[in-house]
Structure formats: C-alpha cells, structure tokens
Design a protein around this motif. Structure first.
Motif, short mmCIF file in Angstrom:
data_model
loop_
_atom_site.label_atom_id
_atom_site.label_comp_id
_atom_site.label_asym_id
_atom_site.label_seq_id
_atom_site.Cartn_x
_atom_site.Cartn_y
_atom_site.Cartn_z
N VAL A 1 5.63 -69.91 49.40
CA VAL A 1 5.62 -68.76 48.49
C VAL A 1 5.10 -69.18 47.12
N ALA A 2 5.55 -70.34 46.63
CA ALA A 2 5.08 -70.82 45.32
C ALA A 2 3.57 -71.06 45.34
N THR A 3 3.07 -71.66 46.43
CA THR A 3 1.63 -71.89 46.53
C THR A 3 0.86 -70.57 46.56
N GLY A 4 1.35 -69.62 47.35
CA GLY A 4 0.68 -68.33 47.43
C GLY A 4 0.69 -67.59 46.10
N LEU A 5 1.81 -67.66 45.38
CA LEU A 5 1.87 -67.01 44.07
C LEU A 5 0.91 -67.66 43.08
N ALA A 6 0.76 -69.00 43.17
CA ALA A 6 -0.19 -69.68 42.29
C ALA A 6 -1.61 -69.22 42.57
N VAL A 7 -1.95 -69.08 43.86
CA VAL A 7 -3.28 -68.57 44.22
C VAL A 7 -3.47 -67.16 43.70
N LEU A 8 -2.41 -66.33 43.81
CA LEU A 8 -2.49 -64.95 43.33
C LEU A 8 -2.70 -64.91 41.83
N VAL A 9 -2.00 -65.76 41.10
CA VAL A 9 -2.15 -65.79 39.64
C VAL A 9 -3.59 -66.15 39.26
N VAL A 10 -4.17 -67.12 39.96
CA VAL A 10 -5.55 -67.51 39.66
C VAL A 10 -6.51 -66.36 39.93
N LEU A 11 -6.32 -65.68 41.06
CA LEU A 11 -7.22 -64.57 41.39
C LEU A 11 -7.08 -63.42 40.39
N VAL A 12 -5.83 -63.11 40.02
CA VAL A 12 -5.62 -62.03 39.05
C VAL A 12 -6.21 -62.40 37.70
N GLN B 1 -2.59 -69.17 52.17
CA GLN B 1 -1.21 -69.17 51.73
C GLN B 1 -0.84 -67.87 51.02
N LEU B 2 -1.85 -67.10 50.61
CA LEU B 2 -1.56 -65.82 49.94
C LEU B 2 -0.90 -64.83 50.90
N PRO B 3 -1.48 -64.51 52.07
CA PRO B 3 -0.76 -63.64 53.00
C PRO B 3 0.50 -64.30 53.58
N MET B 4 0.48 -65.62 53.77
CA MET B 4 1.67 -66.28 54.27
C MET B 4 2.81 -66.18 53.25
N ALA B 5 2.46 -66.17 51.96
CA ALA B 5 3.49 -66.06 50.93
C ALA B 5 4.19 -64.71 51.00
N ALA B 6 3.45 -63.65 51.37
CA ALA B 6 4.08 -62.33 51.48
C ALA B 6 5.14 -62.35 52.58
N ALA B 7 4.81 -62.95 53.73
CA ALA B 7 5.79 -63.05 54.80
C ALA B 7 6.95 -63.95 54.40
N GLY B 8 6.65 -65.06 53.72
CA GLY B 8 7.72 -65.95 53.26
C GLY B 8 8.61 -65.29 52.23
N LEU B 9 8.03 -64.45 51.40
CA LEU B 9 8.82 -63.74 50.40
C LEU B 9 9.81 -62.79 51.07
N TYR B 10 9.37 -62.16 52.17
CA TYR B 10 10.29 -61.27 52.90
C TYR B 10 11.43 -62.08 53.51
N ALA B 11 11.12 -63.25 54.06
CA ALA B 11 12.17 -64.10 54.63
C ALA B 11 13.16 -64.51 53.55
N ALA B 12 12.67 -64.89 52.37
CA ALA B 12 13.57 -65.25 51.27
C ALA B 12 14.39 -64.06 50.82
N PHE B 13 13.80 -62.85 50.87
CA PHE B 13 14.54 -61.63 50.53
C PHE B 13 15.70 -61.39 51.49
N LEU B 14 15.47 -61.66 52.78
CA LEU B 14 16.57 -61.50 53.74
C LEU B 14 17.72 -62.46 53.42
N TRP B 15 17.38 -63.71 53.09
CA TRP B 15 18.42 -64.66 52.73
C TRP B 15 19.17 -64.21 51.47
N ALA B 16 18.44 -63.94 50.39
CA ALA B 16 19.07 -63.62 49.12
C ALA B 16 19.82 -62.28 49.19
N GLY B 17 19.16 -61.27 49.76
CA GLY B 17 19.81 -59.96 49.85
C GLY B 17 21.02 -59.98 50.76
N GLY B 18 20.91 -60.67 51.88
CA GLY B 18 22.05 -60.75 52.79
C GLY B 18 23.24 -61.46 52.17
#
Length: 446
Positions: free
Chosen positions: A37-48, A133-150
């Motif tokens: 997720v951190a890698t994907g977010l870094a890629v997203l920041v660069v693209l934005v 890693q950008l699309p993989m980060a989206a899926a990983g973010l959902y997995a982390a959301f399940l952990w944190a939200g649960g």
C-alpha cells in the motif's frame, strides 16, 4: 467413538478460520500488504504531482517528464534496486525466495549506459511491477480496512457506557460503525446496537486474513513473474541445481558402498582366507602330522565368516535396490509397514506403476520417514499413504506424536535433495505438540 461424516471437515474449517487471524502468517502477510500500500501510494503521489493542476499543458509536461524519468531509472539501475528491495521484503516477511535476475550488461559512457538500460529486460519488468503496485495498493487498502474496521467494531460494547451516559430524555446522534462495504456504515444508536457492531467486527476480522492472503497471493504471482529470472531462466537454474545434487548424491552413494565393502565384506573375506590358510597348515605338510581338531575349528570359523560376508553383501545389495521392489511399490511399502516398530496403517492406490527410479526413491523416503518417526516422534500410530494421480505419485507419512520436526535437519533436508533430483517436492507440517505430516510428491516417470 470419533466424529465422522461431513461434520468433521466443517469443524476443521471453522477451527482454521478462528485461528487464522492470530497466526504468524496472517501478521506477516498484513505487513507485506501494508508495504505494498505504501509503495502504491508513493506511485500515486508521483503521478498526481506530474498531472497537477490537470490542464493540457500539465499533461504534456507530465508525458515529457515520464519520457525522461523512465530511461533514467533504467539506465541508473533504480528500477532494479526497487525490485531487489521488494524481493528482500518478500523473503523476510513471507519466506518467498525469488532468485535475482542476471546482472545488467554495463555500457560505456552515458549513451552506452542509456542504451544498456533501455535493453534491460529485468529493469523493464521491475518498473512494470512498481507501476502495478498502484492497483494492488487499492486491494491492499481494502484488506487493511477490514482489519482496522473490524477491530474498531469489536470495542463498541466496551466503551459505549463511558461516552454515551447522557441524561434520560436526551437524544444523541447515532455513532457510525464500519461494515465490509466501505461506502455503507452501520448506525449504532443504542447499547444493544453495539452487539450488532461487535458481530460485524467479528465477521470482518475473520475475513480479513483471507482477503489479505488473496492480495498477497496476487503480489507473489507478480513478484515471481516480474522480479525473478523468468520462467525459462529459472527452469534452467533448477535443472542445473538438481543435476549437481544428483551428481553429489551418486558420488556419496558410491563412497558409502566403498566404505561398506571395505569395513564389512572385505574384512570378512580377508578373515576367511586367513582361516583357510591356517587350516591348510594344520592339516600338515612335508610329513608333519595333521592337527584335525584345530583344522576343523578353523574351517568352522571360516564358514561363519563366509556366511557373515554373504549376509553383509545381501544387505548391501538390498540397500542399493531392494528385491521387494520387483513386485511393485505397494508390496514394498507393505513390507516396510510390517517391519515398523510402531503400528502403521497403510493405504495404497497406484493405478499406474512408476518407473524403477521413482519407486526406489519413494521406497527409501518411506523407510527413512518411518525410521525417523520410530526414533523421535513418541507416536502411538503412523499412517502411510501412497496414491498415484495425474502423472504424480503422492507419498505421505503422518503420526500422532510430539511434532516439532525440523525440515532443515540433515535427515529431512537430505530427503528433500534426493526428491528434487527428479523434480519432486517434500513438504513438512509438524507444529509443536503434533501431529506431524510429511508429504513427498514425485512424478510417475523420470
């Protein structure tokens, strides 16, 4: 009587689901997922950053910058270093060992390095992996959301009375609780409603490891395909290793045979010759009276030495190729089971007979595993199963002993090396407290 029928796999599945959130594998996969997720977010920041403020001029500028950054990343080896960091992270957290690609061919001068970088296939694959890693980060973010939200939902019944102790007649706005659907929240307005949030939290925490595992499995697939040597190069490397192992194994076997002959049968035969020579002397010669009693005793000793030498030679030949294998692997395994110090339950289902080499490897693997179980497992029963399906032979040995078998020990690692010489695999499951299960997978043809 034990539980039988369909309930047994259901209970086993329920136990696995309850244990999974607390397993070491779940924690390691979560950390790896968060790193992705951190890698994907870094890629997203660069693209934005390249596209801000979003005008046509900025898009053109972004294309220009990308056209410069990509060759620069390849020429300087930055893409390869990113891939190396990801491989190390996967090895540290997941135990995923991905062989590095071959080194990049250096170029002379700036232009040479640039051309070498643009021709660097592993560098392009590492760069592709980073972008994916950008699309993989989206899926990983959902997995982390399940952990944190649960986990957050599990706390609602415990803190509700501390912060919602308002006077009677006062109506407060409901509190939002997480659900598996990020866009839809659960509204909790009363204390009984916190138990609904608790139930949703339990479901999310139980589902989180499986979602995380699916995301990590996808990342593993990308890792092997894009950051390794490539399928052909990896296959060549595996064949080179197995060939070296086969040569070493054959040399070790020859040395063992030489030692056995030298220390056993050769000494027996030398003693036999010496006794026969002494007996000949006792029988007399050149007019000396014969000592028949002494000669008879020496002949008896020579006879015993001859029988011992024959027995040792027979055992040595059996160690190279057991004669019982001539009747098939099933009969050979039945012989092993009958001679085991611990009761063995045997199941065989091998419709197509393997080649002699595969039968020999399977036989010696079974013999070694049964011997190890008898020495170390403290088991009361062993189950030996051999089945042949879809061109593969599966041999499993399980016991109800103390567990804790070390796959890296000399015995199991030696078996793994022998199995790998024919493209086989050996898997060990032996948690502390047991049970232990060792599975050997071999091709039917080698």
């Amino acid at each position: 009587m034990g539980t039988t029928g369909p309930a047994t796999p259901v209970i086993a599945l329920a136990r696995a689901a309850l244990r999974e959130p607390f397993s070491r594998r779940a924690r390691a996969e979560l950390w790896f997922c968060l790193a992705g997720v951190a890698t994907g977010l870094a890629v997203l920041v660069v693209l934005v950053a390249l596209l801000v403020p979003g005008t046509a001029e900025s898009v053109a500028r972004a294309v220009t910058i990308v056209a410069v950054l990509v060759p620069l990343a390849l020429a300087t080896g930055a893409a390869r270093r990113l891939g190396e960091a990801q491989r190390r992270l996967a090895g540290w957290l997941l135990g995923e060992r991905v062989a590095p690609p071959p080194p990049k061919r250096p170029g002379r001068g700036l232009a040479g390095r640039l051309v070498a970088g643009l021709r660097d296939g592993p560098g392009w694959r590492a760069l592709t992996y980073t972008l994916l890693q950008l699309p993989m980060a989206a899926a990983g973010l959902y997995a982390a959301f399940l952990w944190a939200g649960g986990l957050a939902d599990l706390t609602y019944p415990f803190w509700w009375g501390l912060f919602r102790n308002h006077p009677p007649g006062v109506r407060l706005s409901p509190v939002l609780a997480a659900t598996p659907f990020p866009g839809r929240a659960l509204h909790v307005a009363t204390y009984p409603g916190t138990f609904a949030a608790f139930g949703v939290g339990v479901a999310m925490v139980l589902a989180a490891p499986w979602v995380t595992g699916a995301v990590v499995a996808g990342d593993r697939w990308l890792l092997r395909g894009l950051l390794g040597q490539g399928r052909l190069a990896e296959r060549v490397r595996d064949l080179e290793q197995t060939r070296a192992l086969a040569v070493d194994d054959a040399a070790a076997l020859l040395r063992q045979v030489e030692r056995d002959l030298h220390d056993g049968a050769q000494i027996r035969l030398a003693t036999l010759a010496m006794h026969l020579g002494m007996a000949r002397e006792k029988l007399g010669g050149d007019g000396d009276p014969p000592d028949v009693a002494a000669a008879r005793e020496l002949v008896d000793s020579a006879h015993r030495s001859a029988k011992d030498a024959l027995a040792e030679l027979r055992d040595l030949a059996r160690g190279i190729h057991p004669p019982v294998l001539d009747n098939g692997l099933a009969d050979a395994l039945a012989t092993l089971a009958a001679g085991s110090a611990i009761p063995v339950g045997l199941t065989t289902d091998i419709p197509d007979r393997p080649t002699p080499a595969i039968e020999t490897i399977a036989y010696f693997c079974a013999a070694e595993l049964l011997a190890n179980a008898a020495k170390h497992s403290l088991a009361g029963r062993i189950d030996l199963r051999a089945t042949g399906r879809d061109g593969r032979l599966l041999l499993s040995v399980s016991d109800d002993g103390a567990g804790g078998a070390d796959p890296g020990g000399s015995g199991l690692s030696g078996l793994a090396q022998r199995v790998s010489t024919v493209d086989g695999r050996l898997r060990v499951a032996s948690p502390p407290g047991g049970p232990t299960r060792v599975t050997v997978e071999l091709p039917l043809r080698a």
